[in-house]
Scaffold this active site. Structure first.
Site, PDB file in Angstrom:
ATOM      1  N   GLU A 176       4.144  -4.668  10.988  1.00 19.18           N
ATOM      2  CA  GLU A 176       3.501  -3.834  10.080  1.00 19.18           C
ATOM      3  C   GLU A 176       3.037  -2.686  10.885  1.00 19.18           C
ATOM      4  OE1 GLU A 176       0.266  -3.787   6.301  1.00 19.18           O
ATOM      5  OE2 GLU A 176       0.218  -5.523   7.624  1.00 19.18           O
ATOM      6  N   LYS A 213       7.003  -4.160   7.561  1.00 19.89           N
ATOM      7  CA  LYS A 213       6.248  -3.910   6.392  1.00 19.89           C
ATOM      8  C   LYS A 213       5.669  -2.479   6.708  1.00 19.89           C
ATOM      9  CE  LYS A 213       2.440  -5.259   3.639  1.00 19.89           C
ATOM     10  NZ  LYS A 213       1.277  -6.514   3.187  1.00 19.89           N
TER      11      LYS A 213
END
Length: 295
Positions: A176, A213
């Site tokens: 992420e 992500k």
């Protein structure tokens, strides 16, 4: 690795619920839920209240695997129980929802236009515990504030370095590297980021699988090429401070991208709502996010 869970994450219809607010963000999450800081006097009381909130969400009939394929937990939540089952076991066995764990320890100070992750000195021990708690994968977050090539390279290298540790322990990492939605050069940052992700994916074997992500891109379908890479199981999107409607509208324009929302998921929920009111609000949010995720 649980192959049934892998198949669900790779090809299931729905989205991933982010229930992983940690120590620094928990007061804000509770305040959004209508619980003021005066309601608790220490961290233990605070984490008990946030677990009650998460338990109410997870046990709601609206929180259903027909719409939600996975959920990300905070370490404290992983170690707590719901109806005498550890949270991850409850999610999978009672709800059919795949459990993930946030493993980072927060963000370092801003440098070179980015915030790297703080060191995670006990990562292998945490990953061993996660395996024993039947966690499928992990999530760790960095933040990109500026289109600084050197800084973004450091972010992605750090993310994949830790991701490889996670893979070695038999879990699936969610990489992420968040691009701040308020960044003045967000699109430029995304271009650098995509190039760096491609470079790091090339260091993985085709058997090493990761998830990504990412912030919803400025240019629609900007990450479509990444979705085609054999090492990428799925790309999920964070809401990043957008309202639920803003996030859903942007998500709908990106085919194949599914939500992994936190604030946008819990928007409108309140501790003082009756169960009927709470479940109706949560159901509305879940349906709207689900619809945006299956376009």
């Amino acid at each position: 690795m649980n192959t049934k869970q892998l198949d669900q994450i790779r090809s299931g219809k729905g989205f991933i619920a982010a229930l992983d607010q940690s120590g620094g963000s928990t007061p804000k999450a509770l305040q959004q839920y209508g619980v003021q800081e005066s309601s608790y006097s220490n961290d233990e009381e605070m984490f008990e209240l946030v677990h009650e909130m998460r338990t109410r969400i997870i046990k709601s009939p609206a929180f259903d695997s027909r719409y939600i394929i996975g959920a990300i937990l905070f370490e404290n939540t992983m170690d707590r129980t719901i109806d005498e089952q550890f949270t991850a076991d409850y999610l999978w066995e009672k709800k059919g929802i795949v459990p993930f764990l946030k493993v980072d320890k927060g963000l370092a100070e801003l440098e070179d236009g980015v915030q790297l992750m703080k060191p995670i000195p006990d990562l292998n021990e945490l990953l061993k515990r996660a395996g024993k708690r039947n966690i499928f994968g992990t999530k760790m977050r960095s933040v990109i504030k500026e289109a600084n090539a050197a800084g973004i390279k450091k972010v992605v290298e750090q993310q994949f370095s830790i991701g490889k540790q996670v893979l070695d322990m038999g879990l699936v990492p969610i990489i992420e590297p968040e691009v701040d939605i308020y960044s003045e050069d967000k699109a430029a940052s995304e271009k650098i980021l995509k190039d760096e992700i491609f470079a790091q994916l090339s260091t993985l074997s085709q058997d090493e699988k990761v998830m990504l992500k990412l912030s919803i891109p400025t240019e629609d379908n900007f990450y479509s090429e990444l979705m085609e890479q054999p090492q990428v199981i799925r790309i999920v999107a964070l809401s990043g401070g957008y309202t639920q409607k803003e996030a859903n509208d942007k998500l709908e324009r990106n085919q194949g991208l599914i939500a992994s929302f936190s604030r946008a998921l819990s928007q409108g929920l309140n501790v003082n709502q009756t169960d009927d009111e709470f479940n109706a609000m949560l159901s509305k949010s879940i349906q709207n996010i689900y619809k945006a995720s299956i376009t």
